[in-house]
Design a protein around this motif. Structure first.
Motif, PDB file in Angstrom:
ATOM      1  N   ILE A   1       0.765  -1.132  -0.021  1.00 31.62           N
ATOM      2  CA  ILE A   1       0.144  -0.403   0.519  1.00 31.62           C
ATOM      3  C   ILE A   1       0.790   0.958  -0.034  1.00 31.62           C
ATOM      4  O   ILE A   1       1.575   1.342   0.902  1.00 31.62           O
ATOM      5  CB  ILE A   1      -1.187  -0.237   1.262  1.00 31.62           C
ATOM      6  N   PHE A   2       0.700   2.032  -1.181  1.00 29.33           N
ATOM      7  CA  PHE A   2       1.359   3.036  -1.151  1.00 29.33           C
ATOM      8  C   PHE A   2       0.519   4.233  -0.288  1.00 29.33           C
ATOM      9  O   PHE A   2      -0.543   4.321  -1.112  1.00 29.33           O
ATOM     10  CB  PHE A   2       1.712   3.124  -2.835  1.00 29.33           C
TER      11      PHE A   2
ATOM     12  N   ASP B   1      -3.399 -12.309   6.086  1.00 28.80           N
ATOM     13  CA  ASP B   1      -2.609 -11.533   7.307  1.00 28.80           C
ATOM     14  C   ASP B   1      -1.726 -10.403   6.932  1.00 28.80           C
ATOM     15  O   ASP B   1      -0.789 -10.332   6.152  1.00 28.80           O
ATOM     16  CB  ASP B   1      -1.281 -13.134   6.741  1.00 28.80           C
ATOM     17  N   PRO B   2      -1.779  -9.828   8.111  1.00 25.81           N
ATOM     18  CA  PRO B   2      -1.351  -8.516   8.436  1.00 25.81           C
ATOM     19  C   PRO B   2       0.124  -8.289   7.684  1.00 25.81           C
ATOM     20  O   PRO B   2       0.487  -7.022   7.720  1.00 25.81           O
ATOM     21  CB  PRO B   2      -1.660  -7.863   9.554  1.00 25.81           C
ATOM     22  N   GLU B   3       1.090  -9.389   8.246  1.00 27.84           N
ATOM     23  CA  GLU B   3       2.513  -8.946   8.022  1.00 27.84           C
ATOM     24  C   GLU B   3       2.674  -9.432   6.556  1.00 27.84           C
ATOM     25  O   GLU B   3       3.448  -9.040   5.560  1.00 27.84           O
ATOM     26  CB  GLU B   3       2.928 -10.961   8.391  1.00 27.84           C
ATOM     27  N   GLN B   4       0.940  -9.928   5.556  1.00 25.87           N
ATOM     28  CA  GLN B   4       1.637  -9.783   4.316  1.00 25.87           C
ATOM     29  C   GLN B   4       0.972  -9.472   3.260  1.00 25.87           C
ATOM     30  O   GLN B   4       0.876  -8.955   2.298  1.00 25.87           O
ATOM     31  CB  GLN B   4       0.750 -11.002   3.831  1.00 25.87           C
ATOM     32  N   VAL B   5       0.586  -7.621   3.967  1.00 22.31           N
ATOM     33  CA  VAL B   5       0.184  -6.802   3.343  1.00 22.31           C
ATOM     34  C   VAL B   5       1.744  -5.709   4.263  1.00 22.31           C
ATOM     35  O   VAL B   5       1.846  -4.914   5.186  1.00 22.31           O
ATOM     36  CB  VAL B   5      -1.094  -6.308   4.441  1.00 22.31           C
ATOM     37  N   LEU B   6       2.065  -4.921   3.008  1.00 17.71           N
ATOM     38  CA  LEU B   6       3.457  -4.157   3.288  1.00 17.71           C
ATOM     39  C   LEU B   6       3.122  -2.804   2.661  1.00 17.71           C
ATOM     40  O   LEU B   6       1.961  -2.297   2.036  1.00 17.71           O
ATOM     41  CB  LEU B   6       4.522  -4.083   2.749  1.00 17.71           C
ATOM     42  N   ILE B   7       2.955  -1.905   4.379  1.00 16.77           N
ATOM     43  CA  ILE B   7       2.566  -0.116   4.576  1.00 16.77           C
ATOM     44  C   ILE B   7       3.504   0.067   3.673  1.00 16.77           C
ATOM     45  O   ILE B   7       4.823   0.370   4.555  1.00 16.77           O
ATOM     46  CB  ILE B   7       2.220   0.450   4.912  1.00 16.77           C
TER      47      ILE B   7
ATOM     48  N   ASN C   1      11.465 -11.002  -2.853  1.00 16.42           N
ATOM     49  CA  ASN C   1      12.598 -10.323  -2.317  1.00 16.42           C
ATOM     50  C   ASN C   1      11.548  -8.708  -0.882  1.00 16.42           C
ATOM     51  O   ASN C   1      12.488  -8.095  -0.302  1.00 16.42           O
ATOM     52  CB  ASN C   1      13.209  -9.071  -2.954  1.00 16.42           C
ATOM     53  N   LEU C   2      10.190  -8.611  -1.510  1.00 14.98           N
ATOM     54  CA  LEU C   2       9.268  -8.105  -0.709  1.00 14.98           C
ATOM     55  C   LEU C   2       9.076  -9.316   0.717  1.00 14.98           C
ATOM     56  O   LEU C   2       8.458  -9.074   1.494  1.00 14.98           O
ATOM     57  CB  LEU C   2       7.835  -7.615  -1.568  1.00 14.98           C
ATOM     58  N   GLY C   3       9.456 -10.510   0.701  1.00 12.34           N
ATOM     59  CA  GLY C   3       8.695 -11.270   1.681  1.00 12.34           C
ATOM     60  C   GLY C   3       7.734 -11.857   1.682  1.00 12.34           C
ATOM     61  O   GLY C   3       6.872 -11.911   3.084  1.00 12.34           O
ATOM     62  N   LEU C   4       7.160 -11.389   0.079  1.00  2.34           N
ATOM     63  CA  LEU C   4       5.153 -11.819   0.455  1.00  2.34           C
ATOM     64  C   LEU C   4       4.962 -13.720  -0.050  1.00  2.34           C
ATOM     65  O   LEU C   4       6.031 -13.779  -1.142  1.00  2.34           O
ATOM     66  CB  LEU C   4       4.674 -10.883  -0.803  1.00  2.34           C
TER      67      LEU C   4
END
Length: 454
Positions: A240-241, A267-273, A433-436
């Protein structure tokens, strides 16, 4: 590898329009005046971002010349379509991801799914889709409409659009293609699926005529801070930008989105802000402030006024108002509501004049501007990262190539010294690379479930 299986580190996107971020970027003496349409320049930017170990090269997109012109910075009114540009840059790089913007309001799910599946295959798994709903009546008039759909309608369409695109990416299972020359069996017919989608906005039979992407799905990115935008992000986004001016605002957004994601069963860890940050970096704070002032001195007043009008949804007519007087009131539109509110908030909090306001937002249109030495910039990023405000940042160099070079050469080593940023890429795909995690194909999961029950 997921973010929970290793020490947490900052993720970085590089937001690199060839014409520059700052309204006057193209006028900078070091910037190529034709940067927006200069492929060799974009190649240089991509290679610099990869040298800096950025996760991805991010590009916004407009579907009208007028919007770009009204935002000021005439260096950006005409440029490359992002997916086309990234398809050309992908073979010249090996690890850098490519996040391209495409509209759910004016593109059909089938053609969009084809484009991004193709980019993911061409890049060996480094594609991302920035989902936008495209505001503005001028844009609407390029697509058989007189006015834009209202805000709620655009977001309802976006929800269905993303669901449909993901279903199309899954219409081929990963191992569907056999390509056995001896038997003549090219693919397994049981692993090709119609999606038969019929909804309020779209009717799409499928299947997609491109194989399943390398990443399963290209990474889905979304930018939007309104209530509807937050709902879309929680339901479907993986990155999320967002735009914030201070730590507390960023923390509120971060915590709200993570809670919504959990409520949606994700999973909140799988959503990067990743908030946007525009850095002016110098070897000293004084040098950085001199760079900031140099760019602001290049702003033409008419471009500054046009920028404010664009960000206020084309309703802020300040012609005739004194530039050193306060910002007049404007009505809310069906356009970028969160950005309209942010511009008003900045003016009110700082008691800015019109001139001071457009100088403040000229750098990054409401994103956070940081001015200082490498250590000072790193301090700001670390504070947000370690205090529930960000999982990473989209870096918006105010002018190019100099501000990108400054960040790579000065700030990246400082972040690495603190253990906050990678010293080598973790994988070859953007997801790695993003850990997704790579999305499972639902058809494959269903078959495995049946077989396990037998």
């Amino acid at each position: 590898m997921t973010s929970s299986s290793k020490s947490r580190q900052i993720k970085l996107g590089a937001f690199l329009p060839g014409g520059g971020q700052h309204v006057a970027a193209w006028r900078h003496p070091e910037a190529p005046a034709d940067g927006a349409t200069n492929f060799e320049f974009h190649k240089q930017l991509a290679l610099t971002a990869e040298r800096g170990l950025f996760d991805a090269y991010f590009l916004a997109d407009n579907l009208t010349v007028g919007l770009g012109a009204r935002e000021g910075g005439n260096g950006k009114i005409a440029g490359f379509e992002p997916v086309t540009l990234f398809a050309a840059l992908a073979p010249l790089t090996s690890h850098l991801g490519f996040i391209a913007t495409a509209s759910t309001t004016y593109e059909e799910p089938y053609t969009l799914a084809r484009k991004f599946a193709s980019l993911d295959l061409l890049s060996n798994g480094r594609a991302g889709w920035n989902v936008v709903t495209s505001a503005g009546d001028e844009t609407a008039r390029n697509f058989n409409r007189d006015v834009q759909p209202n805000h709620a309608e655009r977001y309802a369409r976006a929800h269905e659009h993303v669901v449909t695109v993901k279903a199309l990416w899954d219409s081929w299972e990963d191992d569907a293609f056999i390509r056995d020359k001896k038997t003549g069996r090219f693919y397994d017919k049981d692993k090709l699926h119609d999606i038969d989608h019929k909804g309020e906005h779209f009717s799409v039979k499928g299947p997609l005529n491109v194989p399943r992407p390398v990443q399963g799905h290209p990474v889905v990115v979304q930018a939007g801070q309104s209530e509807d935008g937050r709902g879309l992000a929680a339901a479907s986004a993986e990155v999320i930008f967002t735009a914030h001016q201070n730590l507390s605002s960023a923390q509120e957004f971060y915590r709200d989105i993570k809670a919504r994601v959990a409520t949606a069963g994700r999973d909140p860890e799988q959503v990067l802000i990743m908030p946007g940050v525009a850095p002016f970096v110098g070897r000293t704070e004084e040098e950085a402030r001199a760079k900031y002032q140099q760019l602001n001195d290049l702003i033409l007043p008419e471009d500054g006024v046009a920028l404010l009008n664009a960000l206020a949804g084309q309703t802020l007519d300040i012609r005739g108002y004194p530039l050193d007087g306060p910002l007049p009131p404007s009505r809310e539109t069906e356009g970028m509501k969160s950005r309209q509110a942010l511009i008003r908030q900045i003016a009110d909090e700082h008691n800015f004049t019109i001139r001071q306001l457009y100088q403040w937002v000229a750098t990054a249109r409401g994103h956070y501007t940081v001015i200082g030495s490498a250590a000072q910039v790193a301090d700001q990023l670390e504070e947000w990262f370690t205090n529930e405000a960000a999982d990473g940042f989209n870096i918006l160099p105010p002018w190019l190539p100099g501000a990108l070079d400054d960040f790579v050469d000065l700030v990246i080593p400082e972040l690495q010294r603190r253990g906050l940023f990678r010293t080598a890429y973790e994988g070859r795909t953007l997801r790695e690379n993003l850990g997704l995690r790579r999305p499972e194909n639902p058809w494959t999961v269903a078959r495995s479930t049946v077989l396990a029950a037998e």
